[in-house]
Design a protein around this motif. Structure first.
Motif: not given
Length: 431
Positions: A79, A423, A426, A62, A108, A112
Protein backbone atom coordinates in the motif's frame (compact mmCIF):
# COMPACT_ATOMS: atom_id res chain seq x y z
CA UNK A 1 20.04 9.58 27.21
CA UNK A 2 18.95 11.48 24.11
CA UNK A 3 16.73 14.49 24.80
CA UNK A 4 15.52 14.35 21.20
CA UNK A 5 14.50 10.70 21.38
CA UNK A 6 12.94 11.19 24.81
CA UNK A 7 10.90 14.19 23.69
CA UNK A 8 9.76 12.52 20.49
CA UNK A 9 8.77 9.32 22.31
CA UNK A 10 6.85 11.22 24.99
CA UNK A 11 4.93 13.11 22.31
CA UNK A 12 4.25 9.94 20.32
CA UNK A 13 2.75 8.18 23.34
CA UNK A 14 1.04 11.17 24.90
CA UNK A 15 -2.43 12.71 24.63
CA UNK A 16 -3.35 14.46 21.41
CA UNK A 17 -4.50 18.04 21.84
CA UNK A 18 -5.35 19.67 18.57
CA UNK A 19 -7.94 21.70 16.72
CA UNK A 20 -10.84 20.56 14.60
CA UNK A 21 -9.06 22.11 11.60
CA UNK A 22 -6.02 19.85 12.02
CA UNK A 23 -8.32 16.85 12.25
CA UNK A 24 -10.14 17.85 9.07
CA UNK A 25 -6.81 18.26 7.25
CA UNK A 26 -5.83 14.78 8.46
CA UNK A 27 -9.05 13.32 7.09
CA UNK A 28 -8.48 15.12 3.79
CA UNK A 29 -5.02 13.57 3.52
CA UNK A 30 -6.52 10.14 4.14
CA UNK A 31 -9.11 10.70 1.40
CA UNK A 32 -6.37 11.95 -0.92
CA UNK A 33 -4.23 8.90 -0.09
CA UNK A 34 -7.05 6.46 -0.83
CA UNK A 35 -7.81 8.21 -4.13
CA UNK A 36 -4.22 8.26 -5.43
CA UNK A 37 -3.71 4.69 -4.24
CA UNK A 38 -6.81 3.47 -6.05
CA UNK A 39 -5.73 5.39 -9.16
CA UNK A 40 -2.25 3.86 -9.05
CA UNK A 41 -3.28 0.27 -8.32
CA UNK A 42 -2.71 -0.94 -11.89
CA UNK A 43 0.68 0.67 -12.41
CA UNK A 44 3.45 -1.86 -13.26
CA UNK A 45 5.27 -1.29 -9.95
CA UNK A 46 1.99 -1.82 -8.07
CA UNK A 47 1.32 -5.13 -9.78
CA UNK A 48 4.87 -6.36 -9.19
CA UNK A 49 4.89 -5.71 -5.46
CA UNK A 50 1.29 -6.90 -4.95
CA UNK A 51 2.00 -10.13 -6.85
CA UNK A 52 5.07 -10.72 -4.70
CA UNK A 53 3.17 -10.33 -1.43
CA UNK A 54 0.08 -12.28 -2.52
CA UNK A 55 2.31 -15.04 -3.88
CA UNK A 56 3.63 -15.68 -0.37
CA UNK A 57 0.11 -16.74 0.69
CA UNK A 58 0.36 -15.40 4.22
CA UNK A 59 -2.39 -14.72 6.74
CA UNK A 60 -5.08 -12.34 5.44
CA UNK A 61 -4.61 -9.70 8.14
CA UNK A 62 -5.34 -6.53 6.16
CA UNK A 63 -6.53 -5.36 2.74
CA UNK A 64 -4.49 -4.25 -0.27
CA UNK A 65 -4.95 -1.56 -2.89
CA UNK A 66 -6.12 -3.41 -5.97
CA UNK A 67 -7.66 -6.32 -4.07
CA UNK A 68 -6.67 -9.19 -1.83
CA UNK A 69 -5.44 -9.42 1.74
CA UNK A 70 -2.10 -10.33 3.29
CA UNK A 71 0.01 -10.09 6.47
CA UNK A 72 0.44 -6.58 7.85
CA UNK A 73 4.08 -6.10 6.87
CA UNK A 74 3.33 -7.10 3.29
CA UNK A 75 0.21 -4.94 3.20
CA UNK A 76 2.21 -1.92 4.34
CA UNK A 77 4.83 -2.62 1.66
CA UNK A 78 2.20 -2.89 -1.09
CA UNK A 79 0.00 0.00 0.00
CA UNK A 80 2.93 2.35 0.51
CA UNK A 81 4.32 1.51 -2.92
CA UNK A 82 0.98 1.69 -4.72
CA UNK A 83 -0.04 5.02 -3.20
CA UNK A 84 3.25 6.61 -4.32
CA UNK A 85 3.22 4.98 -7.77
CA UNK A 86 1.76 8.07 -9.46
CA UNK A 87 3.78 10.50 -7.28
CA UNK A 88 0.48 12.33 -6.75
CA UNK A 89 0.33 12.19 -2.96
CA UNK A 90 0.79 14.97 -0.40
CA UNK A 91 4.12 16.66 0.36
CA UNK A 92 5.53 18.54 3.33
CA UNK A 93 8.29 20.92 2.34
CA UNK A 94 9.71 21.27 5.86
CA UNK A 95 11.06 17.74 5.76
CA UNK A 96 11.27 17.35 1.98
CA UNK A 97 9.08 14.29 1.84
CA UNK A 98 5.69 12.65 1.45
CA UNK A 99 4.18 11.82 4.89
CA UNK A 100 0.99 9.96 3.96
CA UNK A 101 2.42 7.20 1.77
CA UNK A 102 4.80 6.05 4.52
CA UNK A 103 2.60 6.48 7.59
CA UNK A 104 -0.99 5.73 6.53
CA UNK A 105 -0.30 2.20 5.17
CA UNK A 106 1.27 1.21 8.49
CA UNK A 107 -1.41 2.81 10.63
CA UNK A 108 -4.31 1.37 8.64
CA UNK A 109 -2.87 -2.16 8.45
CA UNK A 110 -2.51 -2.29 12.25
CA UNK A 111 -5.85 -0.59 12.87
CA UNK A 112 -7.69 -3.02 10.60
CA UNK A 113 -5.99 -6.04 12.13
CA UNK A 114 -6.71 -4.80 15.68
CA UNK A 115 -10.29 -3.85 14.68
CA UNK A 116 -9.91 -0.25 15.86
CA UNK A 117 -12.34 2.56 15.23
CA UNK A 118 -11.50 5.19 12.62
CA UNK A 119 -10.89 7.84 15.29
CA UNK A 120 -8.03 5.73 16.66
CA UNK A 121 -6.59 5.29 13.18
CA UNK A 122 -6.81 9.00 12.37
CA UNK A 123 -5.16 9.98 15.64
CA UNK A 124 -2.32 7.49 15.17
CA UNK A 125 -1.89 8.68 11.59
CA UNK A 126 -1.71 12.33 12.63
CA UNK A 127 0.89 11.64 15.32
CA UNK A 128 2.93 9.47 12.96
CA UNK A 129 2.90 12.06 10.19
CA UNK A 130 3.91 14.79 12.63
CA UNK A 131 6.81 12.65 13.83
CA UNK A 132 7.94 12.02 10.25
CA UNK A 133 8.00 15.79 9.65
CA UNK A 134 9.91 16.43 12.89
CA UNK A 135 12.38 13.70 11.96
CA UNK A 136 12.82 15.30 8.57
CA UNK A 137 13.61 18.64 10.20
CA UNK A 138 16.10 16.96 12.55
CA UNK A 139 17.86 15.24 9.67
CA UNK A 140 17.86 18.43 7.62
CA UNK A 141 18.69 19.32 4.05
CA UNK A 142 22.22 17.86 4.29
CA UNK A 143 20.64 14.42 4.67
CA UNK A 144 18.59 14.95 1.50
CA UNK A 145 21.51 16.44 -0.42
CA UNK A 146 23.67 13.45 0.51
CA UNK A 147 21.26 11.27 -1.48
CA UNK A 148 18.78 9.97 1.08
CA UNK A 149 15.06 9.90 0.26
CA UNK A 150 13.36 11.37 3.32
CA UNK A 151 9.99 9.86 2.47
CA UNK A 152 11.70 6.55 3.17
CA UNK A 153 14.00 7.52 6.06
CA UNK A 154 12.04 10.06 8.12
CA UNK A 155 8.85 8.34 6.99
CA UNK A 156 9.86 5.02 8.51
CA UNK A 157 9.99 6.60 11.98
CA UNK A 158 6.55 8.11 11.50
CA UNK A 159 5.19 4.76 10.35
CA UNK A 160 6.67 3.01 13.38
CA UNK A 161 5.23 5.53 15.81
CA UNK A 162 1.78 5.32 14.19
CA UNK A 163 1.88 1.52 14.43
CA UNK A 164 3.06 1.72 18.03
CA UNK A 165 0.24 4.05 18.92
CA UNK A 166 -2.32 1.61 17.54
CA UNK A 167 -0.69 -1.04 19.72
CA UNK A 168 -1.01 1.19 22.79
CA UNK A 169 2.69 1.84 23.41
CA UNK A 170 3.75 4.06 26.28
CA UNK A 171 6.81 6.34 26.06
CA UNK A 172 9.38 3.68 26.97
CA UNK A 173 8.16 1.42 24.18
CA UNK A 174 8.10 4.35 21.76
CA UNK A 175 11.78 4.97 22.50
CA UNK A 176 12.44 1.34 21.68
CA UNK A 177 10.51 1.50 18.41
CA UNK A 178 12.40 4.65 17.39
CA UNK A 179 15.71 2.99 18.24
CA UNK A 180 14.87 -0.17 16.31
CA UNK A 181 13.61 1.77 13.29
CA UNK A 182 16.99 3.53 13.17
CA UNK A 183 18.53 0.29 11.95
CA UNK A 184 15.80 -0.32 9.34
CA UNK A 185 15.04 3.10 7.81
CA UNK A 186 16.50 3.32 4.30
CA UNK A 187 15.91 4.74 0.85
CA UNK A 188 17.99 6.50 -1.79
CA UNK A 189 17.29 9.33 -4.23
CA UNK A 190 19.23 7.21 -6.73
CA UNK A 191 15.91 5.43 -7.30
CA UNK A 192 14.15 8.61 -8.50
CA UNK A 193 12.71 8.14 -11.97
CA UNK A 194 12.36 4.38 -11.51
CA UNK A 195 10.02 1.95 -9.76
CA UNK A 196 12.41 2.18 -6.82
CA UNK A 197 11.03 5.58 -5.77
CA UNK A 198 7.51 4.39 -4.83
CA UNK A 199 9.04 1.20 -3.47
CA UNK A 200 10.95 3.39 -1.00
CA UNK A 201 7.63 4.52 0.48
CA UNK A 202 6.53 0.90 0.83
CA UNK A 203 9.79 0.01 2.56
CA UNK A 204 9.23 2.78 5.11
CA UNK A 205 5.69 1.65 5.89
CA UNK A 206 6.71 -2.00 6.19
CA UNK A 207 9.73 -1.22 8.36
CA UNK A 208 7.51 0.74 10.72
CA UNK A 209 5.06 -2.13 11.10
CA UNK A 210 7.87 -4.62 11.67
CA UNK A 211 9.62 -2.51 14.31
CA UNK A 212 6.40 -1.93 16.25
CA UNK A 213 5.38 -5.60 16.19
CA UNK A 214 8.83 -6.69 17.38
CA UNK A 215 8.83 -4.23 20.27
CA UNK A 216 5.35 -5.47 21.21
CA UNK A 217 6.87 -8.96 21.45
CA UNK A 218 9.58 -7.82 23.85
CA UNK A 219 12.39 -6.95 21.42
CA UNK A 220 15.11 -4.89 23.15
CA UNK A 221 17.06 -2.56 20.81
CA UNK A 222 19.42 0.31 21.57
CA UNK A 223 17.06 3.14 22.52
CA UNK A 224 19.72 5.79 21.80
CA UNK A 225 20.24 4.80 18.18
CA UNK A 226 19.16 8.14 16.72
CA UNK A 227 21.95 10.29 18.13
CA UNK A 228 25.56 9.69 19.02
CA UNK A 229 28.66 8.83 17.03
CA UNK A 230 27.18 5.71 15.42
CA UNK A 231 23.56 6.83 15.47
CA UNK A 232 21.24 7.35 12.55
CA UNK A 233 21.86 11.09 12.28
CA UNK A 234 25.64 10.88 12.27
CA UNK A 235 25.79 7.97 9.86
CA UNK A 236 23.19 9.41 7.48
CA UNK A 237 24.51 12.97 7.12
CA UNK A 238 21.91 14.35 9.51
CA UNK A 239 22.34 17.83 10.92
CA UNK A 240 20.87 16.85 14.28
CA UNK A 241 19.07 20.16 14.80
CA UNK A 242 16.96 19.11 17.80
CA UNK A 243 15.80 22.60 18.90
CA UNK A 244 14.30 23.33 15.47
CA UNK A 245 12.78 19.86 15.16
CA UNK A 246 11.19 19.97 18.62
CA UNK A 247 10.00 23.59 18.61
CA UNK A 248 6.33 23.71 19.56
CA UNK A 249 6.01 19.91 19.65
CA UNK A 250 2.64 18.97 21.08
CA UNK A 251 1.28 22.48 20.69
CA UNK A 252 1.94 23.35 17.05
CA UNK A 253 1.07 20.81 14.37
CA UNK A 254 3.43 21.24 11.44
CA UNK A 255 1.34 18.70 9.56
CA UNK A 256 -1.37 21.35 9.20
CA UNK A 257 0.73 23.01 6.47
CA UNK A 258 0.77 19.86 4.34
CA UNK A 259 0.70 20.55 0.59
CA UNK A 260 -1.74 18.48 -1.44
CA UNK A 261 -1.04 17.99 -5.12
CA UNK A 262 -3.74 19.24 -7.46
CA UNK A 263 -1.86 18.53 -10.69
CA UNK A 264 -0.64 15.07 -11.72
CA UNK A 265 2.92 16.19 -12.48
CA UNK A 266 6.20 17.13 -10.81
CA UNK A 267 5.60 19.29 -7.74
CA UNK A 268 8.12 21.79 -9.11
CA UNK A 269 5.54 22.74 -11.74
CA UNK A 270 2.62 23.29 -9.39
CA UNK A 271 3.32 26.89 -8.38
CA UNK A 272 3.44 27.89 -12.06
CA UNK A 273 0.20 26.02 -12.78
CA UNK A 274 -1.50 27.70 -9.82
CA UNK A 275 -0.32 31.11 -11.04
CA UNK A 276 -1.70 30.27 -14.49
CA UNK A 277 -4.97 29.27 -12.85
CA UNK A 278 -5.08 32.65 -11.08
CA UNK A 279 -4.62 34.40 -14.43
CA UNK A 280 -7.20 32.17 -16.14
CA UNK A 281 -4.85 31.66 -19.08
CA UNK A 282 -6.66 30.35 -22.16
CA UNK A 283 -5.85 29.98 -25.83
CA UNK A 284 -6.46 31.67 -28.33
CA UNK A 285 -5.87 34.84 -26.28
CA UNK A 286 -2.19 34.04 -25.56
CA UNK A 287 0.56 35.86 -27.42
CA UNK A 288 3.33 34.72 -25.08
CA UNK A 289 3.87 33.52 -21.52
CA UNK A 290 7.01 33.95 -19.42
CA UNK A 291 7.62 31.67 -16.42
CA UNK A 292 10.09 32.58 -13.70
CA UNK A 293 11.14 29.89 -11.24
CA UNK A 294 13.79 29.04 -8.66
CA UNK A 295 17.04 27.80 -10.29
CA UNK A 296 16.85 24.34 -8.69
CA UNK A 297 13.86 23.38 -10.83
CA UNK A 298 15.61 24.01 -14.15
CA UNK A 299 17.39 20.65 -14.00
CA UNK A 300 14.32 18.83 -12.67
CA UNK A 301 11.26 19.90 -14.63
CA UNK A 302 12.26 22.06 -17.56
CA UNK A 303 12.16 19.61 -20.44
CA UNK A 304 11.72 21.82 -23.47
CA UNK A 305 9.78 19.72 -25.99
CA UNK A 306 8.92 16.30 -24.55
CA UNK A 307 7.29 13.71 -26.80
CA UNK A 308 6.03 11.36 -24.07
CA UNK A 309 3.44 11.65 -21.34
CA UNK A 310 6.10 11.03 -18.71
CA UNK A 311 8.25 13.79 -20.13
CA UNK A 312 5.28 16.16 -20.08
CA UNK A 313 5.13 15.78 -16.29
CA UNK A 314 8.53 17.47 -16.11
CA UNK A 315 8.03 20.35 -18.56
CA UNK A 316 6.97 23.89 -17.66
CA UNK A 317 6.28 24.77 -21.28
CA UNK A 318 4.13 21.71 -21.84
CA UNK A 319 1.97 21.87 -18.72
CA UNK A 320 1.30 25.59 -19.09
CA UNK A 321 0.24 24.98 -22.70
CA UNK A 322 -1.92 22.05 -21.59
CA UNK A 323 -3.73 24.17 -19.05
CA UNK A 324 -4.32 26.98 -21.53
CA UNK A 325 -5.79 24.49 -24.02
CA UNK A 326 -8.19 23.03 -21.48
CA UNK A 327 -6.43 19.76 -20.68
CA UNK A 328 -7.27 18.71 -17.12
CA UNK A 329 -3.86 18.70 -15.41
CA UNK A 330 -5.40 16.95 -12.40
CA UNK A 331 -5.96 13.76 -14.44
CA UNK A 332 -2.99 11.41 -14.95
CA UNK A 333 -4.45 10.40 -18.33
CA UNK A 334 -3.98 13.95 -19.64
CA UNK A 335 -0.22 13.39 -19.71
CA UNK A 336 0.13 11.21 -22.78
CA UNK A 337 2.14 10.84 -25.96
CA UNK A 338 -1.00 11.92 -27.85
CA UNK A 339 -1.17 15.14 -25.86
CA UNK A 340 2.47 15.92 -26.65
CA UNK A 341 1.75 15.41 -30.36
CA UNK A 342 -1.20 17.84 -30.40
CA UNK A 343 -0.33 20.54 -33.04
CA UNK A 344 -2.14 23.17 -30.98
CA UNK A 345 -0.03 22.32 -27.96
CA UNK A 346 3.21 22.44 -29.93
CA UNK A 347 2.31 25.87 -31.27
CA UNK A 348 1.41 27.31 -27.89
CA UNK A 349 4.36 25.65 -26.15
CA UNK A 350 6.71 27.59 -28.42
CA UNK A 351 5.24 30.80 -27.01
CA UNK A 352 6.17 29.84 -23.43
CA UNK A 353 9.62 30.77 -22.12
CA UNK A 354 11.20 29.78 -18.80
CA UNK A 355 13.91 31.61 -16.88
CA UNK A 356 15.39 31.56 -13.39
CA UNK A 357 14.89 34.09 -10.63
CA UNK A 358 16.95 33.65 -7.48
CA UNK A 359 14.66 35.99 -5.56
CA UNK A 360 11.93 33.36 -5.74
CA UNK A 361 11.79 30.52 -3.22
CA UNK A 362 11.58 26.88 -4.27
CA UNK A 363 7.82 26.96 -3.69
CA UNK A 364 7.16 30.08 -5.76
CA UNK A 365 6.69 30.87 -9.44
CA UNK A 366 5.94 34.08 -11.30
CA UNK A 367 4.04 34.22 -14.60
CA UNK A 368 3.69 37.07 -17.07
CA UNK A 369 1.03 36.77 -19.78
CA UNK A 370 0.99 38.92 -22.89
CA UNK A 371 -2.41 38.67 -24.55
CA UNK A 372 -3.04 39.16 -28.24
CA UNK A 373 -4.97 42.36 -27.47
CA UNK A 374 -1.78 43.81 -25.96
CA UNK A 375 -2.81 43.46 -22.30
CA UNK A 376 -0.06 42.28 -19.95
CA UNK A 377 -1.02 40.36 -16.81
CA UNK A 378 1.12 38.87 -14.05
CA UNK A 379 0.71 36.58 -11.06
CA UNK A 380 2.94 35.02 -8.41
CA UNK A 381 1.99 31.90 -6.49
CA UNK A 382 3.60 30.34 -3.43
CA UNK A 383 2.67 26.76 -2.55
CA UNK A 384 3.23 27.64 1.11
CA UNK A 385 0.61 30.37 1.03
CA UNK A 386 -2.17 29.55 3.50
CA UNK A 387 -5.23 27.92 1.96
CA UNK A 388 -8.58 28.23 3.67
CA UNK A 389 -9.97 24.99 5.02
CA UNK A 390 -13.04 25.34 2.79
CA UNK A 391 -10.89 25.75 -0.34
CA UNK A 392 -8.65 22.84 0.65
CA UNK A 393 -11.64 20.58 1.24
CA UNK A 394 -13.23 21.60 -2.04
CA UNK A 395 -10.08 20.91 -4.05
CA UNK A 396 -9.08 17.64 -2.34
CA UNK A 397 -12.59 16.25 -2.62
CA UNK A 398 -12.77 17.41 -6.23
CA UNK A 399 -9.48 15.68 -7.01
CA UNK A 400 -10.69 12.47 -5.35
CA UNK A 401 -13.92 12.59 -7.35
CA UNK A 402 -11.95 12.79 -10.59
CA UNK A 403 -9.80 9.82 -9.60
CA UNK A 404 -12.33 7.41 -8.09
CA UNK A 405 -15.74 8.92 -8.89
CA UNK A 406 -17.82 11.43 -6.97
CA UNK A 407 -20.11 8.93 -5.26
CA UNK A 408 -17.21 6.86 -3.95
CA UNK A 409 -15.24 9.93 -2.85
CA UNK A 410 -18.28 11.26 -0.99
CA UNK A 411 -18.86 7.91 0.72
CA UNK A 412 -15.27 7.74 1.97
CA UNK A 413 -15.37 11.35 3.12
CA UNK A 414 -18.59 10.74 5.03
CA UNK A 415 -17.04 7.70 6.69
CA UNK A 416 -13.97 9.67 7.77
CA UNK A 417 -16.01 12.51 9.20
CA UNK A 418 -18.78 10.55 10.92
CA UNK A 419 -16.86 7.54 12.16
CA UNK A 420 -16.91 3.79 11.77
CA UNK A 421 -14.29 1.09 11.89
CA UNK A 422 -10.89 1.04 10.25
CA UNK A 423 -11.69 -2.25 8.52
CA UNK A 424 -14.55 -0.55 6.64
CA UNK A 425 -12.16 2.01 5.21
CA UNK A 426 -9.60 -0.68 4.42
CA UNK A 427 -12.13 -2.62 2.37
CA UNK A 428 -12.50 0.47 0.14
CA UNK A 429 -8.88 0.15 -1.01
CA UNK A 430 -9.76 -2.64 -3.43
CA UNK A 431 -12.05 -0.38 -5.44
Amino acid sequence: MSDFSTSLAAFAAGPVETTSQVRVVTSLSVLDWVAVGRAGADEPVSKSVRDLVLGEEGAAQAHLFGGGAAPMRGVALVNGTVSHALDYDDTHFAHIGHPSVAVLPAALALAEWDDRILVDFLEAALVGMEVSIRMGLWLGRDHYQAGFHQTATAGAFGAAVAAGRILGFEATQMRKVLGLTATRAAGLKAQFGTMGKPYNAGLAASAGVEAALLVAKGFEPNTDALEGQCGFGATHSGEGDAPTALAGLGEEWLFESISHKFHACCHGLHAALEAARDLDIAEPEVAEIKVKTHPRWMSVCNQMSPTTGLGAKFSYRTVIAMQALGYDTALPASYSDKTCADPRLKSLRDRVSVETDETLSETQAHLTLLRRDGARLAATHDLLAPMSLADREDRVRGKAAKLIGGEEADAIWSMLRTGGRARDLAKRLAG
